[in-house]
Design a protein around this motif. Structure first.
Motif, PDB file in Angstrom:
ATOM      1  N   HIS A 143       0.844  -1.198   0.000  1.00 29.01           N
ATOM      2  CA  HIS A 143       0.000   0.000   0.000  1.00 29.01           C
ATOM      3  C   HIS A 143       0.876   1.243   0.000  1.00 29.01           C
ATOM      4  CE1 HIS A 143       0.989  -0.002   4.306  1.00 29.01           C
ATOM      5  NE2 HIS A 143       0.642   1.283   4.307  1.00 29.01           N
ATOM      6  N   ARG A 144       0.286   2.353  -0.362  1.00 34.35           N
ATOM      7  CA  ARG A 144       0.961   3.652  -0.330  1.00 34.35           C
ATOM      8  C   ARG A 144      -0.032   4.733   0.073  1.00 34.35           C
ATOM      9  NH1 ARG A 144       4.802   0.990  -0.724  1.00 34.35           N
ATOM     10  NH2 ARG A 144       6.756   1.333  -1.857  1.00 34.35           N
ATOM     11  N   VAL A 145       0.458   5.757   0.771  1.00 31.80           N
ATOM     12  CA  VAL A 145      -0.327   6.931   1.132  1.00 31.80           C
ATOM     13  C   VAL A 145       0.305   8.137   0.441  1.00 31.80           C
ATOM     14  CG1 VAL A 145      -0.974   8.482   3.007  1.00 31.80           C
ATOM     15  CG2 VAL A 145      -1.083   6.012   3.349  1.00 31.80           C
ATOM     16  N   SER A 146      -0.522   8.977  -0.191  1.00 31.33           N
ATOM     17  CA  SER A 146      -0.013  10.130  -0.928  1.00 31.33           C
ATOM     18  C   SER A 146      -1.033  11.267  -0.884  1.00 31.33           C
ATOM     19  CB  SER A 146       0.258   9.734  -2.382  1.00 31.33           C
ATOM     20  OG  SER A 146       0.599  10.848  -3.182  1.00 31.33           O
ATOM     21  N   ILE A 147      -0.578  12.514  -1.111  1.00 34.22           N
ATOM     22  CA  ILE A 147      -1.534  13.619  -1.202  1.00 34.22           C
ATOM     23  C   ILE A 147      -1.936  13.883  -2.648  1.00 34.22           C
ATOM     24  CG2 ILE A 147      -0.587  14.716   0.862  1.00 34.22           C
ATOM     25  CD1 ILE A 147       0.322  17.007  -1.110  1.00 34.22           C
ATOM     26  N   VAL A 229       0.566  13.855   7.437  1.00 34.86           N
ATOM     27  CA  VAL A 229       0.647  12.734   6.497  1.00 34.86           C
ATOM     28  C   VAL A 229       1.488  11.615   7.093  1.00 34.86           C
ATOM     29  CG1 VAL A 229       1.389  12.014   4.198  1.00 34.86           C
ATOM     30  CG2 VAL A 229       0.375  14.261   4.529  1.00 34.86           C
ATOM     31  N   SER A 230       2.572  11.984   7.776  1.00 32.87           N
ATOM     32  CA  SER A 230       3.439  10.959   8.366  1.00 32.87           C
ATOM     33  C   SER A 230       2.695  10.159   9.429  1.00 32.87           C
ATOM     34  CB  SER A 230       4.704  11.591   8.964  1.00 32.87           C
ATOM     35  OG  SER A 230       4.372  12.560   9.939  1.00 32.87           O
ATOM     36  N   GLU A 231       1.848  10.839  10.219  1.00 32.39           N
ATOM     37  CA  GLU A 231       1.061  10.126  11.229  1.00 32.39           C
ATOM     38  C   GLU A 231       0.045   9.200  10.566  1.00 32.39           C
ATOM     39  OE1 GLU A 231      -2.238  10.991  14.753  1.00 32.39           O
ATOM     40  OE2 GLU A 231      -0.981  12.631  14.022  1.00 32.39           O
ATOM     41  N   ALA A 232      -0.609   9.690   9.517  1.00 32.26           N
ATOM     42  CA  ALA A 232      -1.576   8.856   8.791  1.00 32.26           C
ATOM     43  C   ALA A 232      -0.879   7.644   8.206  1.00 32.26           C
ATOM     44  CB  ALA A 232      -2.241   9.674   7.680  1.00 32.26           C
ATOM     45  N   ARG A 233       0.276   7.858   7.615  1.00 33.59           N
ATOM     46  CA  ARG A 233       1.015   6.759   6.981  1.00 33.59           C
ATOM     47  C   ARG A 233       1.395   5.698   8.009  1.00 33.59           C
ATOM     48  NH1 ARG A 233       4.475   9.695   4.221  1.00 33.59           N
ATOM     49  NH2 ARG A 233       3.336   9.498   2.264  1.00 33.59           N
ATOM     50  N   SER A 235       0.086   5.140  11.097  1.00 34.01           N
ATOM     51  CA  SER A 235      -1.059   4.512  11.746  1.00 34.01           C
ATOM     52  C   SER A 235      -1.769   3.534  10.811  1.00 34.01           C
ATOM     53  CB  SER A 235      -2.043   5.588  12.224  1.00 34.01           C
ATOM     54  OG  SER A 235      -3.032   5.028  13.069  1.00 34.01           O
ATOM     55  N   ILE A 236      -1.906   3.897   9.540  1.00 31.85           N
ATOM     56  CA  ILE A 236      -2.544   3.007   8.578  1.00 31.85           C
ATOM     57  C   ILE A 236      -1.685   1.763   8.351  1.00 31.85           C
ATOM     58  CG2 ILE A 236      -3.186   2.778   6.138  1.00 31.85           C
ATOM     59  CD1 ILE A 236      -4.092   5.742   6.312  1.00 31.85           C
ATOM     60  N   ALA A 237      -0.382   1.941   8.289  1.00 32.35           N
ATOM     61  CA  ALA A 237       0.516   0.784   8.121  1.00 32.35           C
ATOM     62  C   ALA A 237       0.385  -0.171   9.298  1.00 32.35           C
ATOM     63  CB  ALA A 237       1.957   1.265   7.978  1.00 32.35           C
ATOM     64  N   LYS A 238       0.303   0.376  10.498  1.00 31.18           N
ATOM     65  CA  LYS A 238       0.151  -0.467  11.690  1.00 31.18           C
ATOM     66  C   LYS A 238      -1.170  -1.229  11.643  1.00 31.18           C
ATOM     67  CE  LYS A 238       0.095  -0.235  16.764  1.00 31.18           C
ATOM     68  NZ  LYS A 238       0.195   0.673  17.945  1.00 31.18           N
ATOM     69  N   TYR A 239      -2.250  -0.545  11.228  1.00 27.72           N
ATOM     70  CA  TYR A 239      -3.546  -1.219  11.158  1.00 27.72           C
ATOM     71  C   TYR A 239      -3.538  -2.317  10.093  1.00 27.72           C
ATOM     72  CZ  TYR A 239      -8.285  -2.512  10.284  1.00 27.72           C
ATOM     73  OH  TYR A 239      -9.407  -3.275  10.103  1.00 27.72           O
TER      74      TYR A 239
END
Length: 271
Positions: A143-147, A229-233, A235-239
């Motif tokens: 997965h990846r998180v991006s703006i 964004v870093s917090e979202a990235r 926390s989502i990775a942990k979940y």
């Protein structure tokens, strides 16, 4: 905020999705609307053109004024575009591949993978989450998180999944411009993977990933208000690690995605 072109990022050997750390400025009103749109879409993914009526009946307070355009664009086709253009349309000139999963019985890992993008609300903005999912086991392979919704962060996720897990026979997406771009499809073609794309407006074609979005949002995203964004990235990775390793699925006979993916994979190889 730092902006890098695709070529600059390549020269610096940086992933573009990792150099954006400032959430988009969005009003509290629009964030609340985006959240409500998202919840309703998860409950009524089949609504299509009737989506606006459902939102209005649910007290969404949709207005056709400019402030709500970003809220709708953030959802793209996943929000059943009420105001903005459909962001899941392919770009002009991009090739559309046929849908290959209709009527296909998927009984083993790596037979088919699916990928999609969804919007993730934060305290003061939003980001996008892309995930590659093994259809048989429901396991999130990368997965990846991006703006941004550019193809680059989707390509990175696919490349990671291929590097870690080999390749599937079929790879399914919608017809979004990220997935129809040559940058994305060339990765799959080079790996000799059959490309499958949902029919226009066929919400149930990629239902495997839609179910993942519902789970992630109700069990993780909606319970938090990410400040960055870093917090979202993180926390989502942990979940998603918990989702793969510790969350049993009734559709998998009580197994976790990891157990279904690796256990069945081992049996197939042994056979």
């Amino acid at each position: 905020m730092i902006f890098l072109s695709w070529r600059q990022a390549k020269v610096l050997k940086l992933a573009r999705s990792t150099v954006y750390y400032e959430p988009r400025p969005v009003s509290a009103e629009d964030l609340a609307l985006m959240r409500r749109l998202d919840e309703l879409h998860l409950d009524y993914p089949f609504a299509g053109s009737a989506y606006a009526a459902i939102v209005a009946a649910a007290g969404g307070g949709i207005r056709r004024s400019p402030p709500h355009r970003d809220a709708d664009e953030a959802h793209g086709d996943r929000g059943r575009s009420i105001v903005a253009p459909n962001t899941s349309k392919p770009a002009p000139g991009h090739k559309i591949y046929p849908y290959l999963l209709r009527g296909l019985k998927i009984e083993r890992p790596d037979h088919a993978w699916a990928m999609d993008i969804t919007y993730i609300p934060m305290r003061r903005g939003f980001v996008y989450l892309a995930a590659v999912v093994d259809v048989f086991s429901r396991r999130v392979l990368a997965h990846r998180v991006s703006i941004t919704m550019e193809a680059a962060f989707c390509v990175e996720a696919v490349q990671e999944a291929l590097a870690k897990h080999g390749r599937p026979e079929i790879f399914n997406t919608d017809q979004g411009s990220q997935f129809t771009s040559l940058e994305f499809t060339d990765v799959l073609l080079d790996a000799k993977i059959a490309i499958s794309m949902d029919g226009k407006g066929a919400w149930r074609d990629n239902v495997f990933v839609e179910r993942l979005w519902r789970t992630v949002k109700y069990e993780e995203v909606y319970l938090r208000a990410y400040d960055s964004v870093s917090e979202a990235r993180a926390s989502i990775a942990k979940y998603l690690a918990f989702y793969n390793q510790g969350r049993p699925h009734s559709s998998l006979d009580g197994r976790t995605p990891d157990e279904a993916y690796f256990g069945t994979q081992a049996m197939v190889m042994a056979a």
